[in-house]
Design a protein around this motif. Structure first.
Motif, PDB file in Angstrom:
ATOM      1  N   ASP A 232       0.856  -1.225   0.254  1.00 48.20           N
ATOM      2  CA  ASP A 232       0.220   0.529  -0.073  1.00 48.20           C
ATOM      3  C   ASP A 232       0.928   1.357  -0.313  1.00 48.20           C
ATOM      4  O   ASP A 232       1.443   2.097   1.261  1.00 48.20           O
ATOM      5  N   SER A 233       0.915   1.714  -0.967  1.00 51.87           N
ATOM      6  CA  SER A 233       1.957   3.032  -1.432  1.00 51.87           C
ATOM      7  C   SER A 233       1.681   4.679  -0.470  1.00 51.87           C
ATOM      8  O   SER A 233       1.875   5.123   0.052  1.00 51.87           O
ATOM      9  N   GLY A 234       0.102   4.073  -0.396  1.00 55.56           N
ATOM     10  CA  GLY A 234      -0.796   5.017   0.347  1.00 55.56           C
ATOM     11  C   GLY A 234       0.149   5.747   2.001  1.00 55.56           C
ATOM     12  O   GLY A 234       0.391   6.287   2.550  1.00 55.56           O
ATOM     13  N   ARG A 235       0.079   4.241   2.322  1.00 61.39           N
ATOM     14  CA  ARG A 235      -0.241   3.879   3.429  1.00 61.39           C
ATOM     15  C   ARG A 235       1.552   4.071   4.221  1.00 61.39           C
ATOM     16  O   ARG A 235       2.388   4.544   5.133  1.00 61.39           O
ATOM     17  N   LEU A 236       2.573   3.479   2.988  1.00 62.95           N
ATOM     18  CA  LEU A 236       4.611   4.792   2.830  1.00 62.95           C
ATOM     19  C   LEU A 236       4.056   5.802   3.022  1.00 62.95           C
ATOM     20  O   LEU A 236       5.519   6.849   3.487  1.00 62.95           O
ATOM     21  N   ARG A 237       3.312   6.745   2.104  1.00 70.23           N
ATOM     22  CA  ARG A 237       3.108   7.780   1.537  1.00 70.23           C
ATOM     23  C   ARG A 237       2.954   9.001   3.223  1.00 70.23           C
ATOM     24  O   ARG A 237       3.528   9.478   3.599  1.00 70.23           O
ATOM     25  N   GLU A 238       1.667   8.441   4.040  1.00 68.92           N
ATOM     26  CA  GLU A 238       1.867   8.869   5.511  1.00 68.92           C
ATOM     27  C   GLU A 238       2.888   8.474   6.361  1.00 68.92           C
ATOM     28  O   GLU A 238       3.119   9.567   7.646  1.00 68.92           O
ATOM     29  N   ALA A 239       3.356   7.253   5.698  1.00 70.45           N
ATOM     30  CA  ALA A 239       4.214   7.016   7.268  1.00 70.45           C
ATOM     31  C   ALA A 239       5.309   8.054   7.458  1.00 70.45           C
ATOM     32  O   ALA A 239       6.339   9.060   7.979  1.00 70.45           O
ATOM     33  N   ALA A 240       5.761   8.556   5.392  1.00 62.83           N
ATOM     34  CA  ALA A 240       6.767   9.226   5.481  1.00 62.83           C
ATOM     35  C   ALA A 240       6.572  11.055   5.942  1.00 62.83           C
ATOM     36  O   ALA A 240       7.146  11.788   6.270  1.00 62.83           O
ATOM     37  N   ASP A 241       5.381  10.557   5.628  1.00 65.44           N
ATOM     38  CA  ASP A 241       4.971  12.498   6.869  1.00 65.44           C
ATOM     39  C   ASP A 241       5.056  12.396   8.094  1.00 65.44           C
ATOM     40  O   ASP A 241       5.255  13.562   8.460  1.00 65.44           O
ATOM     41  N   LEU A 242       5.097  11.465   8.458  1.00 63.26           N
ATOM     42  CA  LEU A 242       4.327  11.115  10.217  1.00 63.26           C
ATOM     43  C   LEU A 242       6.412  11.740  10.567  1.00 63.26           C
ATOM     44  O   LEU A 242       6.713  11.763  11.731  1.00 63.26           O
ATOM     45  N   TYR A 243       7.102  10.614   9.810  1.00 63.52           N
ATOM     46  CA  TYR A 243       8.523   9.791  10.369  1.00 63.52           C
ATOM     47  C   TYR A 243       9.515  11.723  10.766  1.00 63.52           C
ATOM     48  O   TYR A 243       9.547  12.382   9.391  1.00 63.52           O
ATOM     49  N   PRO A 244       9.859  12.272  12.109  1.00 59.43           N
ATOM     50  CA  PRO A 244      10.281  13.413  11.821  1.00 59.43           C
ATOM     51  C   PRO A 244      11.595  12.635  12.180  1.00 59.43           C
ATOM     52  O   PRO A 244      13.191  13.607  11.882  1.00 59.43           O
ATOM     53  N   ASP A 245      12.396  11.476  12.115  1.00 66.48           N
ATOM     54  CA  ASP A 245      13.703  11.052  11.668  1.00 66.48           C
ATOM     55  C   ASP A 245      13.994  11.143  10.217  1.00 66.48           C
ATOM     56  O   ASP A 245      12.815  10.478   9.467  1.00 66.48           O
ATOM     57  N   ARG A 246      15.061  11.837   8.913  1.00 63.98           N
ATOM     58  CA  ARG A 246      15.052  12.597   7.731  1.00 63.98           C
ATOM     59  C   ARG A 246      15.249  10.793   7.613  1.00 63.98           C
ATOM     60  O   ARG A 246      15.123  10.680   6.570  1.00 63.98           O
TER      61      ARG A 246
END
Length: 377
Positions: A232-246
């Protein structure tokens, strides 16, 4: 976390070690749950209250926690410099509880910089701590599994991975302390053809997220793992937006690009996402990861430069290029051409080509001669 807040709220007029250490413990917890800005504020507050000489325990903790915070924010080189100072103090003064956490960060940092010599030095130190009964760190087992997989292939790490995932306490400790762990466990479980381990990792990640709903990083970690498992690429996009760790954000973007690349119509988007991941990896000094992305871009016909090398001097010996230096360093440690290729994300044929050049420039005739004469640093 509530107990840590209460502990740090108590004013101590005599500057006891335990009172000071509680402040650093609180900062470490903030880093662990991705509250990096709050971590900096808490660390600065400790600094302003220093009015007495520091004991070795406090000094070592100060450098170790600052290093961990810098590492989470993407400053790998600065983080390692801080942790090296903390380690020197801790090792000299016998502050054993700090050793395994510091060794873990050092090993992970070296792995991301493609410095396998240093990585395995700290993995070996972690093993010693485990034998002495001081290990107790799920993160240490995780970074050891990564190093073993990197050196010898996925099958060699199977028992370690299974041990982590099937131990509820170890898995829970790992998932709330290392945001990159859940996705890595899913990824390697896929390589091992062990869907049950992947499913257990995702379920545990969401359980951790439900238990700590206020922390975005834990939610992002769960979504990242689930996005990989479910495609699910949508979940991966959401995860990327949530991470504070670059670094974690770059990892989610790289995995997202992998899913997009499977659809021909999304090829251009996959390339753009990979470019973003490459830029983020480079920004945090994760040379090994940036090289992997460069290799993926090359499959799309996009050529980008990347540093495929261990840490080395600006002026390289024998007129070696950086890639030749990296090949020579790994071969001198006993790696096969296949293993070197896996480390540097190049084919074994390319490794053989560079190794031939190394032999000519260093004036040796065999791998044994190279190992006997090779010196780094």
């Amino acid at each position: 976390m509530r107990n840590a807040v209460k502990a740090t709220a108590v004013e101590c007029q005599e500057s006891h070690d335990l009172c000071r250490l509680a402040q650093f413990w609180y900062v470490a917890l903030l880093v662990q749950v991705g509250e990096l800005d709050a971590g900096w504020r808490a660390l600065d507050a400790i600094k302003t209250r220093r009015d007495a000489p520091e004991s070795p325990r406090v000094a070592a903790a100060s450098h170790a926690v600052r290093g961990k915070l810098l590492f989470a924010m993407g400053g790998i080189d600065d983080a390692i410099a801080e942790i090296e100072v903390g380690l020197r103090i801790a090792e000299r003064s016998g502050v054993r509880p700090l050793l395994a956490p510091c060794y873990t960060v050092m090993a992970l940092g070296a792995l991301r910089r493609a410095d396998m010599r240093v990585c395995f030095d700290f993995v070996d130190r972690l093993a010693v701590e485990a034998l002495l009964g001081y290990f107790g760190q799920a993160a240490g087992a995780w970074v050891t599994a990564q190093a073993v997989e990197s050196r010898s292939g996925v099958a060699s790490a199977a028992d370690l991975v299974s041990g982590i995932v099937t131990s509820p306490f170890v898995l829970r400790q790992l998932l709330v302390s290392e945001p990159a762990a859940a996705s890595w466990l899913v990824r390697i479980s896929g390589k091992l053809d062990a869907p049950d381990l992947a499913e257990m990792s995702v379920a545990a990640a969401f359980a951790a997220s439900d238990e700590h709903p206020r922390f975005r990083v834990i939610r992002g970690s769960a979504l990242h793992a689930a996005g990989l498992l479910e495609g699910d690429s949508g979940r991966l996009r959401e995860a990327a937006d949530l991470y504070p760790d670059r670094w974690c954000r770059a990892s989610a973007l790289e995995d997202m690009a992998g899913l997009l690349a499977k659809r021909y119509s999304e090829k251009d988007k996959a390339i753009r996402v990979l470019e973003s991941a490459r830029g983020a990896y480079n920004a945090v000094g994760a040379r090994r990861d940036a090289s992997r992305v460069v290799s993926k871009l090359r499959e799309f016909g996009v050529r980008r430069g990347a540093v495929r090398t261990v840490e080395c001097a600006d002026i390289l010996p024998h007129g070696l290029t950086k890639t030749e230096f990296a090949v020579a360093d790994l071969v001198s440690q006993g790696y096969s051409n296949d293993e070197v290729g896996r480390q540097l994300f190049i084919s074994r044929h390319t490794v053989a080509f560079h190794l031939k050049k190394v032999f000519q420039k260093v004036n040796v005739a065999s791998r044994v001669e190279l190992a006997a004469t090779w010196k780094v640093r």
